[in-house]
Scaffold this motif. Sequence first.
Motif, mmCIF file in Angstrom:
data_model
loop_
_atom_site.group_PDB
_atom_site.id
_atom_site.type_symbol
_atom_site.label_atom_id
_atom_site.label_comp_id
_atom_site.label_asym_id
_atom_site.label_seq_id
_atom_site.Cartn_x
_atom_site.Cartn_y
_atom_site.Cartn_z
ATOM 1 N N ALA A 45 12.751 -85.002 -6.340
ATOM 2 C CA ALA A 45 12.698 -85.332 -4.913
ATOM 3 C C ALA A 45 11.427 -86.096 -4.574
ATOM 4 O O ALA A 45 11.463 -87.067 -3.808
ATOM 5 C CB ALA A 45 12.791 -84.050 -4.073
ATOM 6 N N ALA A 46 10.301 -85.679 -5.154
ATOM 7 C CA ALA A 46 9.039 -86.378 -4.891
ATOM 8 C C ALA A 46 9.081 -87.801 -5.438
ATOM 9 O O ALA A 46 8.629 -88.742 -4.785
ATOM 10 C CB ALA A 46 7.870 -85.607 -5.497
ATOM 11 N N ARG A 47 9.653 -87.959 -6.633
ATOM 12 C CA ARG A 47 9.767 -89.302 -7.206
ATOM 13 C C ARG A 47 10.688 -90.199 -6.355
ATOM 14 O O ARG A 47 10.395 -91.359 -6.132
ATOM 15 C CB ARG A 47 10.287 -89.239 -8.631
ATOM 16 N N GLN A 48 11.782 -89.620 -5.878
ATOM 17 C CA GLN A 48 12.708 -90.397 -5.041
ATOM 18 C C GLN A 48 12.040 -90.765 -3.726
ATOM 19 O O GLN A 48 12.166 -91.898 -3.248
ATOM 20 C CB GLN A 48 13.985 -89.610 -4.769
ATOM 21 N N ALA A 49 11.308 -89.834 -3.142
ATOM 22 C CA ALA A 49 10.616 -90.128 -1.880
ATOM 23 C C ALA A 49 9.571 -91.224 -2.085
ATOM 24 O O ALA A 49 9.415 -92.096 -1.236
ATOM 25 C CB ALA A 49 9.972 -88.852 -1.339
ATOM 26 N N ALA A 50 8.876 -91.170 -3.210
ATOM 27 C CA ALA A 50 7.880 -92.206 -3.498
ATOM 28 C C ALA A 50 8.555 -93.553 -3.675
ATOM 29 O O ALA A 50 8.072 -94.568 -3.186
ATOM 30 C CB ALA A 50 7.080 -91.834 -4.740
ATOM 31 N N ALA A 51 9.698 -93.577 -4.348
ATOM 32 C CA ALA A 51 10.430 -94.836 -4.547
ATOM 33 C C ALA A 51 10.938 -95.362 -3.213
ATOM 34 O O ALA A 51 10.868 -96.577 -2.948
ATOM 35 C CB ALA A 51 11.585 -94.609 -5.523
#
Length: 54
Positions: A45-51
């Motif tokens: 989720a954190a990686r997707q939010a960063a992307a």
Amino acid sequence: MHLDQCAPCRSEQEELRGLLSLLTSVMPYEVDGVPTPDPERAVRAARQAAADHN
């Protein structure tokens, strides 16, 4: 003000500001244990939010 004179601290402040926006996008889990926190899901989720943020 300290931040006006200190470039390393200003840089860290900007980095932390970015984390704040990511934290607000993570959905909290229920306190009574359903669903159980999943660290891998949190990382995804954190990686997707960063992307999405970029």
